[in-house]
Scaffold this active site. Sequence first.
Site, PDB file in Angstrom:
ATOM      1  N   GLY A  69      -3.138  -2.468  10.560  1.00  0.00           N
ATOM      2  CA  GLY A  69      -1.862  -2.920  11.080  1.00  0.00           C
ATOM      3  C   GLY A  69      -0.677  -2.117  10.585  1.00  0.00           C
ATOM      4  N   SER A 197      -4.945  -5.652  13.416  1.00  0.00           N
ATOM      5  CA  SER A 197      -5.790  -5.220  12.300  1.00  0.00           C
ATOM      6  C   SER A 197      -7.138  -5.931  12.343  1.00  0.00           C
ATOM      7  CB  SER A 197      -5.088  -5.508  10.971  1.00  0.00           C
ATOM      8  OG  SER A 197      -5.837  -4.977   9.900  1.00  0.00           O
ATOM      9  N   CYS A 325       3.340  -9.943  -5.827  1.00  0.00           N
ATOM     10  CA  CYS A 325       3.836 -10.003  -7.208  1.00  0.00           C
ATOM     11  C   CYS A 325       3.919  -8.587  -7.766  1.00  0.00           C
ATOM     12  CB  CYS A 325       2.889 -10.827  -8.071  1.00  0.00           C
ATOM     13  SG  CYS A 325       2.784 -12.547  -7.574  1.00  0.00           S
TER      14      CYS A 325
END
Length: 388
Positions: A69, A197, A325
């Site tokens: 993607g 994707s 993160c």
Amino acid sequence: MIYLDYAATTPMRKEVLHAFQEAAKKYYGNPSSLHDIGTEANEALELCREQLAGTIQGNKDGVYFTSGGSESNILAIRSLIEANRKKGNHLITTDAEHSSVHNLFKQLEEEGYEVTYLSVDGGGQIDLADFQNALRKDTILASIHHGNSEIGAVQPILEIGKILKEHQIIFHTDCVQSYGKVPIDVNQNYIDSLSVSSHKIYGPKGIGMCYINPRVNWKSQYKGTTHEKGFRPGTVDVPSILAFTAAAQMMHQEMEGQRRRDLHLRMKLVNGLKELSNQFVVEGNDDMDKQLPHIVGLSFLQAQGQYIMLECNRYGLAVSTGSACQVGQQSPSRTMLSMGKTVDDAKQLIRISFGKMTTEEQITQTIQTIGKVLKTLQKINLSQLNWL
């Protein structure tokens, strides 16, 4: 461990894995080679191109295979705007796009393009009046995602497509989260380009599809490239594409039944959590026609999403925060910020996403696990109050 992070990636289905193994044995030739083995591989490749085009009601000549993607987004947008640069210098997107699109537009700004970033409302959708007002005579392209990857909100792509068609502006949409979950018709929705994707629909990683309407001009980003009509260099991975095609066909055959299952699981999860606590908010849209039911965005009012995610992992439950993160610190969700949340509020998001293998029993256990996490959190908060 209970896996509820299907929006991030999915395991390969056994049927798809079998298709890959058989294809790797039979279609190992380079489809660009002129001998019989290469010709067989090319025939298989073109059949896949035709079948995948059919899943979006498109033309097989508009299907290009990529690594996934992100590459589809980047190559489509760059190829389209460079071919149509004579029209102007202005682009439109949203603040809530996938990082591959968001980072690309930031880079395009550094290269001299002007970009309008649209915010989204409390349900995660753009305001069509704001969108229309953003259009300019020099607008080349608008890139608006179909299904949001953090909270599952679905954009009104039919209305967006109509507006862009009237103004003769190219419409690209990231369909990575929505493909195989809801019907997509590129003609009916006036979509010029989209990205998909494989690994989001139980196919192999490292393969994806970019669709560009054959009537729309694009410019190759790789001088001298012959593979995929110059769209992307490198020998085409036929076995992975065959496996991707098998996964896509099964997803579309099962689409309606899976959607009903996801709606049921979503209701069970949300209602079960409401019995436990009132310290969370379900993000996204209450209207399920404007929402991917398999993605549940939850904001917990007592803690950052990263804490909830890590505690769930400790209890054997795999969920995710709404954003990546970095160096141990959770970055605020751009979708949540676009919705008008503060930075602190935007860090409270976790994402739970269902898949084919998700069971009602797993949802029951998920509710129980989150209940344990919330009790632990309550004890921590009480101890801090006593200390004060």
